[in-house]
Design a protein around this motif. Structure first.
Motif, PDB file in Angstrom:
ATOM      1  N   CYS A 156       0.647  -1.025  -0.596  1.00 20.46           N
ATOM      2  CA  CYS A 156       0.236   0.091   0.678  1.00 20.46           C
ATOM      3  C   CYS A 156       1.311   1.299  -0.060  1.00 20.46           C
ATOM      4  N   TYR A 201      -7.726  -4.038   1.748  1.00 23.05           N
ATOM      5  CA  TYR A 201      -7.676  -2.970   2.386  1.00 23.05           C
ATOM      6  C   TYR A 201      -6.829  -2.003   2.881  1.00 23.05           C
ATOM      7  N   CYS A 202      -6.239  -1.274   2.635  1.00 28.21           N
ATOM      8  CA  CYS A 202      -5.725  -0.354   3.336  1.00 28.21           C
ATOM      9  C   CYS A 202      -5.855   1.325   3.870  1.00 28.21           C
ATOM     10  N   ALA A 203      -5.432   1.241   4.778  1.00 27.61           N
ATOM     11  CA  ALA A 203      -6.617   2.403   5.116  1.00 27.61           C
ATOM     12  C   ALA A 203      -5.313   3.546   6.551  1.00 27.61           C
ATOM     13  N   ALA A 227     -12.466   0.370  11.372  1.00 24.14           N
ATOM     14  CA  ALA A 227     -12.940   1.001  11.344  1.00 24.14           C
ATOM     15  C   ALA A 227     -13.091   2.882  10.729  1.00 24.14           C
ATOM     16  N   TYR A 237     -10.340   5.021  10.732  1.00 20.26           N
ATOM     17  CA  TYR A 237      -9.455   5.056  10.002  1.00 20.26           C
ATOM     18  C   TYR A 237      -9.726   6.575   9.304  1.00 20.26           C
ATOM     19  N   TYR A 242      -8.300   7.847   5.918  1.00 19.21           N
ATOM     20  CA  TYR A 242      -8.462   7.674   4.528  1.00 19.21           C
ATOM     21  C   TYR A 242      -8.281   5.844   4.405  1.00 19.21           C
ATOM     22  N   TRP A 243      -8.529   5.799   2.866  1.00 19.68           N
ATOM     23  CA  TRP A 243      -8.667   4.308   2.234  1.00 19.68           C
ATOM     24  C   TRP A 243      -8.248   4.327   1.459  1.00 19.68           C
TER      25      TRP A 243
END
Length: 126
Positions: free
Chosen positions: A22, A95-97, A110, A113, A115-116
């Motif tokens: 990521c 997904y990274c966040a 979740a 966080y 930004y995704w």
């Protein structure tokens, strides 16, 4: 504002491995705690792993402990997820966040966080 781009997903046989990456841009990467989440078909998004801004603290979901490893390289503005011993049930979009708040056990949530990324598909065949 941080932009996140995942890569490294693909189709792999059960027992295989992948390294997800990521890449972050547009912010001070080293200031963010980073996390990986996944969403399998027909299921809700779930936490996979998280790492503090310095890399000295990590969190893992019970389902991936001992098989997945999260790491980061602040010089490259990149966080990684090494996924080993893959199982068909690991099939999901990953997904990274990025989270601006202080790293804690709450980084499994979740909502923490800011930004995704767009996600990368991991498909594990049996």
């Amino acid at each position: 504002h941080v932009q996140l781009v995942e890569s490294g997903g693909g189709l792999v046989q059960a027992g295989g491995s992948l390294r997800l990456s990521c890449a972050a841009s547009g912010g001070t990467f080293s200031a963010y705690g980073m996390g990986w989440f996944r969403r399998a078909p027909g299921k809700e998004r779930e936490f996979v792993a998280a790492i503090s801004w310095s890399g000295d603290k990590t969190l893992y979901a019970d389902s991936v402990k001992g098989r997945f490893t999260i790491s980061r390289d602040n010089a490259k503005n990149t966080v990684y997820l090494q996924v080993n011993s893959l199982k068909p049930e690991d099939t999901a979009v990953y997904y990274c966040a990025a989270a601006q708040t202080y790293f804690s056990s709450g980084n499994t949530n979740a909502d923490r966080y800011d930004y995704w990324g767009q996600g990368t598909q991991v498909t594990v065949s049996s």
